[in-house]
Design an enzyme around this catalytic site. Structure first.
Site, PDB file in Angstrom:
ATOM      1  N   ARG A  36       0.680  -1.264  -0.135  1.00 20.00           N
ATOM      2  CA  ARG A  36       0.082  -0.083  -0.078  1.00 20.00           C
ATOM      3  C   ARG A  36       0.930   1.228   0.093  1.00 20.00           C
ATOM      4  NH1 ARG A  36      -2.754  -3.366   3.350  1.00 20.00           N
ATOM      5  NH2 ARG A  36      -4.426  -4.306   2.521  1.00 20.00           N
ATOM      6  N   LYS A  54       2.434  11.392 -11.781  1.00 18.85           N
ATOM      7  CA  LYS A  54       1.494  10.448 -12.452  1.00 18.85           C
ATOM      8  C   LYS A  54       2.086   9.082 -12.597  1.00 18.85           C
ATOM      9  CE  LYS A  54      -1.500  13.661 -14.936  1.00 18.85           C
ATOM     10  NZ  LYS A  54      -1.822  14.186 -16.446  1.00 18.85           N
ATOM     11  N   GLU A  64       9.081  17.946 -25.775  1.00 17.25           N
ATOM     12  CA  GLU A  64       8.340  18.339 -24.675  1.00 17.25           C
ATOM     13  C   GLU A  64       8.967  19.565 -23.906  1.00 17.25           C
ATOM     14  OE1 GLU A  64       5.660  16.765 -23.457  1.00 17.25           O
ATOM     15  OE2 GLU A  64       5.523  14.755 -24.303  1.00 17.25           O
ATOM     16  N   LYS A 117       7.086  22.672 -14.597  1.00 19.89           N
ATOM     17  CA  LYS A 117       6.075  21.715 -14.154  1.00 19.89           C
ATOM     18  C   LYS A 117       5.568  21.781 -12.663  1.00 19.89           C
ATOM     19  CE  LYS A 117       4.739  17.053 -14.764  1.00 19.89           C
ATOM     20  NZ  LYS A 117       4.647  15.776 -15.508  1.00 19.89           N
ATOM     21  N   GLU A 151      -5.068  17.354 -11.491  1.00 19.51           N
ATOM     22  CA  GLU A 151      -5.776  18.039 -12.851  1.00 19.51           C
ATOM     23  C   GLU A 151      -7.215  18.102 -12.561  1.00 19.51           C
ATOM     24  OE1 GLU A 151      -3.751  15.867 -15.959  1.00 19.51           O
ATOM     25  OE2 GLU A 151      -5.328  16.437 -17.435  1.00 19.51           O
ATOM     26  N   ARG A 171      -3.132  21.713 -14.662  1.00 24.96           N
ATOM     27  CA  ARG A 171      -2.410  20.704 -15.099  1.00 24.96           C
ATOM     28  C   ARG A 171      -2.657  20.338 -16.664  1.00 24.96           C
ATOM     29  NH1 ARG A 171       0.262  15.961 -11.610  1.00 24.96           N
ATOM     30  NH2 ARG A 171       1.661  15.161 -13.204  1.00 24.96           N
ATOM     31  N   ASN A 203      -0.798  19.392 -21.429  1.00 26.88           N
ATOM     32  CA  ASN A 203      -1.027  18.306 -22.807  1.00 26.88           C
ATOM     33  C   ASN A 203      -1.205  19.099 -24.037  1.00 26.88           C
ATOM     34  OD1 ASN A 203      -1.504  15.744 -21.394  1.00 26.88           O
ATOM     35  ND2 ASN A 203      -3.228  16.455 -20.149  1.00 26.88           N
ATOM     36  N   HIS A 252      -1.244  17.290 -27.278  1.00 23.09           N
ATOM     37  CA  HIS A 252      -1.213  15.895 -26.809  1.00 23.09           C
ATOM     38  C   HIS A 252      -2.620  15.295 -27.595  1.00 23.09           C
ATOM     39  CE1 HIS A 252       2.272  16.662 -24.511  1.00 23.09           C
ATOM     40  NE2 HIS A 252       2.471  15.394 -23.937  1.00 23.09           N
ATOM     41  N   HIS A 271      -1.538  12.171 -29.346  1.00 22.28           N
ATOM     42  CA  HIS A 271      -2.008  10.738 -28.989  1.00 22.28           C
ATOM     43  C   HIS A 271      -2.718  10.089 -30.030  1.00 22.28           C
ATOM     44  CE1 HIS A 271      -1.927  12.003 -24.515  1.00 22.28           C
ATOM     45  NE2 HIS A 271      -0.781  11.529 -24.807  1.00 22.28           N
ATOM     46  N   HIS A 294       6.414   9.193 -28.917  1.00 21.86           N
ATOM     47  CA  HIS A 294       5.506  10.384 -28.390  1.00 21.86           C
ATOM     48  C   HIS A 294       5.908  11.713 -28.483  1.00 21.86           C
ATOM     49  CE1 HIS A 294       2.886  11.634 -25.324  1.00 21.86           C
ATOM     50  NE2 HIS A 294       3.797  12.397 -24.758  1.00 21.86           N
TER      51      HIS A 294
HETATM   52  P1  NAD Z   1      11.098   5.093 -22.747  1.00 23.24           P
HETATM   53  O1  NAD Z   1      11.077   5.060 -21.350  1.00 23.24           O
HETATM   54  O2  NAD Z   1      10.978   3.881 -23.440  1.00 23.24           O
HETATM   55  O3  NAD Z   1      12.958   5.339 -23.046  1.00 23.24           O
HETATM   56  C1  NAD Z   1      13.111   5.330 -24.537  1.00 23.24           C
HETATM   57  C2  NAD Z   1      14.057   4.444 -24.882  1.00 23.24           C
HETATM   58  O4  NAD Z   1      15.309   4.931 -24.670  1.00 23.24           O
HETATM   59  C3  NAD Z   1      14.240   2.923 -24.443  1.00 23.24           C
HETATM   60  O5  NAD Z   1      14.515   2.215 -25.466  1.00 23.24           O
HETATM   61  C4  NAD Z   1      14.990   2.984 -23.329  1.00 23.24           C
HETATM   62  O6  NAD Z   1      15.523   1.712 -22.993  1.00 23.24           O
HETATM   63  C5  NAD Z   1      16.143   3.974 -23.806  1.00 23.24           C
HETATM   64  N1  NAD Z   1      16.780   4.612 -22.786  1.00 23.24           N
HETATM   65  C6  NAD Z   1      16.458   5.311 -21.616  1.00 23.24           C
HETATM   66  N2  NAD Z   1      17.568   5.972 -21.213  1.00 23.24           N
HETATM   67  C7  NAD Z   1      18.568   5.689 -22.012  1.00 23.24           C
HETATM   68  C8  NAD Z   1      20.004   6.159 -21.630  1.00 23.24           C
HETATM   69  N3  NAD Z   1      20.454   6.968 -20.836  1.00 23.24           N
HETATM   70  N4  NAD Z   1      20.944   5.623 -22.610  1.00 23.24           N
HETATM   71  C9  NAD Z   1      20.348   4.736 -23.739  1.00 23.24           C
HETATM   72  N5  NAD Z   1      19.202   4.354 -23.818  1.00 23.24           N
HETATM   73  C10 NAD Z   1      18.259   4.895 -22.988  1.00 23.24           C
HETATM   74  O7  NAD Z   1      10.462   6.423 -23.197  1.00 23.24           O
HETATM   75  P2  NAD Z   1      10.470   7.917 -22.676  1.00 23.24           P
HETATM   76  O8  NAD Z   1      10.371   8.778 -23.909  1.00 23.24           O
HETATM   77  O9  NAD Z   1      11.359   8.288 -21.698  1.00 23.24           O
HETATM   78  O10 NAD Z   1       9.044   7.591 -21.981  1.00 23.24           O
HETATM   79  C11 NAD Z   1       7.732   7.614 -22.596  1.00 23.24           C
HETATM   80  C12 NAD Z   1       6.638   7.039 -21.406  1.00 23.24           C
HETATM   81  O11 NAD Z   1       6.681   8.158 -20.546  1.00 23.24           O
HETATM   82  C13 NAD Z   1       5.489   6.703 -22.317  1.00 23.24           C
HETATM   83  O12 NAD Z   1       4.906   5.629 -21.713  1.00 23.24           O
HETATM   84  C14 NAD Z   1       4.442   8.031 -21.533  1.00 23.24           C
HETATM   85  O13 NAD Z   1       3.280   7.486 -21.209  1.00 23.24           O
HETATM   86  C15 NAD Z   1       5.338   8.399 -20.344  1.00 23.24           C
HETATM   87  N6  NAD Z   1       4.964   9.777 -19.705  1.00 23.24           N
HETATM   88  C16 NAD Z   1       4.732   9.890 -18.380  1.00 23.24           C
HETATM   89  C17 NAD Z   1       4.404  11.188 -17.935  1.00 23.24           C
HETATM   90  C18 NAD Z   1       3.953  11.299 -16.479  1.00 23.24           C
HETATM   91  O14 NAD Z   1       3.701  12.246 -16.056  1.00 23.24           O
HETATM   92  N7  NAD Z   1       4.257  10.243 -15.719  1.00 23.24           N
HETATM   93  C19 NAD Z   1       4.590  12.301 -18.579  1.00 23.24           C
HETATM   94  C20 NAD Z   1       5.178  12.039 -20.053  1.00 23.24           C
HETATM   95  C21 NAD Z   1       5.348  10.633 -20.587  1.00 23.24           C
HETATM   96  N1  GLY Z   2       2.667  14.972 -18.537  1.00 26.05           N
HETATM   97  C1  GLY Z   2       1.544  15.244 -18.325  1.00 26.05           C
HETATM   98  C2  GLY Z   2       1.459  15.613 -16.677  1.00 26.05           C
HETATM   99  O1  GLY Z   2       2.174  15.245 -15.961  1.00 26.05           O
HETATM  100  O2  GLY Z   2       0.158  15.967 -16.112  1.00 26.05           O
END
Ligand code: NAD
Ligand code: GLY
Length: 369
Positions: free
Chosen positions: A126, A148, A190, A230, A240, A247, A251, A254, A258, A271
């Site tokens: 939890r 998030k 971003e 942020k 949000e 918040r 987007n 987005h 999306h 993305h």
């Molecule tokens: P990812 O985590 O898939 O990383 C992208 C690629 O880079 C992967 O192949 C990973 O293995 C590689 N990688 C990561 N760091 C590396 C490094 N230092 N050296 C070499 N390779 C490396 O993708 P991302 O773009 O970081 O994140 C996308 C995800 O984030 C999506 O699932 C999206 O929904 C989520 N997201 C969440 C929020 C939030 O607020 N929680 C906001 C935006 C996006």
């Molecule tokens: N990336 C959108 C949020 O964190 O709300």
């Protein structure tokens, strides 16, 4: 904001859940220090990562192990790792590592690892402590901050999750050295988004900065500014729930982005690449609504192009399928599509738009048919 030669510390001011974001080259030393402190206090720690990051940061992981942490790798990379099956494996790994309520999960990776490990931390026993160590530019400026967390379902992305703030975020810009250039560029989408939605001076710095890479002299300052924007937005509207703005402004681009990811098939566009096209569409929508001068779009397109980001679809997609995908967006309220629009470069707002013909024309303008 606290600054010394090596790093900057920002605070996400959420009362008793407030936490620091430490930013700078070499922050991995601070992470290792945190791990050693946990070991001295006999607090079990699991570092969750994915195979490519484990390979690129093998030295760091060896030091983390030496500092007392257990290491866990997801069985796959990228979006498929944000699954219920991976979450279940991570829970089992936490149990096997005897992580108890004094324990801590460290997410070492991009947004995928951060979202997955954050949800595991939110739900295991939890809720156990959680630290984010982002390794992609996107994760450094966006996903590691704000709490998030979650996984994807067959029905759609990010459909199961929790708001769960970390105890700290450590941004070590040196960790970007191994990030593939295409992933770095996706993170820049971003970054550009932050300038557009809330900071004209940041956008101007990006315009003057040319093409960014991990060694760009201004990158650390730019990451700091994005995290500060942020942090302010999250402080004001953590869950949000604001009726306007809030918040949801994060987007920008987005709703369009999306739809591109979904219709093209996940993985065809990163993305950030889909968001880049979404930013162009958001600017055109804003201009069509009379909110933004048309010349702003040229500036936005120029910055995106300089950073090797797409400003139109690579292959035509069905405009009807894109419109249908937008209707499934989480921001749809009582059937009306809600968009983040620009009222100037550096100023944004939320608007409901029901002019489907306009939206179709916009899609056709970026190559849909
Ligand atoms: P990812 O985590 O898939 O990383 C992208 C690629 O880079 C992967 O192949 C990973 O293995 C590689 N990688 C990561 N760091 C590396 C490094 N230092 N050296 C070499 N390779 C490396 O993708 P991302 O773009 O970081 O994140 C996308 C995800 O984030 C999506 O699932 C999206 O929904 C989520 N997201 C969440 C929020 C939030 O607020 N929680 C906001 C935006 C996006
Ligand atoms: N990336 C959108 C949020 O964190 O709300």
């Amino acid at each position: 904001m606290e600054k010394n030669l090596a790093s900057t510390t920002l605070t996400v001011a959420l009362g008793e859940r407030a936490y620091p974001i430490r930013i700078g080259a070499g922050q991995r030393a601070s992470v290792l220090q945190r791990l050693r402190e946990c070991a001295m206090e006999r607090r079990p720690v699991l570092v969750a990562t994915c195979p490519p990051v484990a390979e690129c940061l093998a030295d760091f992981l060896r030091e983390a192990e030496a500092a007392g942490a257990r290491i866990y790798q997801t069985t796959c990379d990228g979006e498929p790792a944000k699954s219920a099956a991976e979450l279940s494996r991570l829970w089992e790994a936490l149990a096997a590592a005897r992580v108890d309520r004094t324990g801590m999960v460290v997410a070492l990776g991009g947004g995928v690892v951060g979202d997955l490990a954050g949800f595991a931390a939110a739900s295991f026993l939890r809720g156990v402590d959680f630290v984010q160590v982002p390794t992609t530019l996107l994760a450094m400026v966006d996903s590691s901050v704000g709490g998030k967390t979650g996984i994807n379902l067959a029905a759609g992305k990010n459909l199961a999750g929790a708001f769960y703030q970390p105890q700290a975020v450590f941004v070590d810009t040196d960790m970007l050295a191994t990030l593939p250039p295409r992933e770095f560029a996706a993170g820049m989408a971003e970054v550009i988004k932050y300038g557009l939605l809330g900071d004209a001076a940041l956008f101007a710095r990006l315009e003057c900065g040319g093409k960014f890479d991990w060694q760009h002299s201004e990158l650390t300052g730019i990451i700091e500014r994005c995290c500060a924007i942020k942090a302010e937005i999250v402080k004001a509207d953590e869950r949000e729930t604001a009726r306007e703005g809030g918040r949801a402004l994060l987007n920008l681009g987005h709703t369009f982005g999306h739809a591109i990811e979904k219709v093209a098939g996940y993985g065809v566009y990163l993305h950030g690449e889909a968001v880049a096209i979404g930013l162009v569409l958001a600017a055109r929508l804003s201009a069509a609504l009379g909110l933004l001068p048309p010349e702003a779009e040229e500036k936005i397109v120029a910055v995106l192009r300089t950073n090797v980001l797409p400003v139109a679809l690579r292959e035509p997609l069905s405009a009807e399928a894109l419109l249908a995908a937008m209707r499934l967006d989480k921001k749809v309220r009582q059937g009306a599509l809600r968009f983040v629009v620009l009222t100037a470069i550096g100023q944004s707002a939320t608007r409901e738009v029901d002019d489907v013909d306009l939206l179709r024309r916009l899609w056709v303008g970026v190559g849909a048919e």
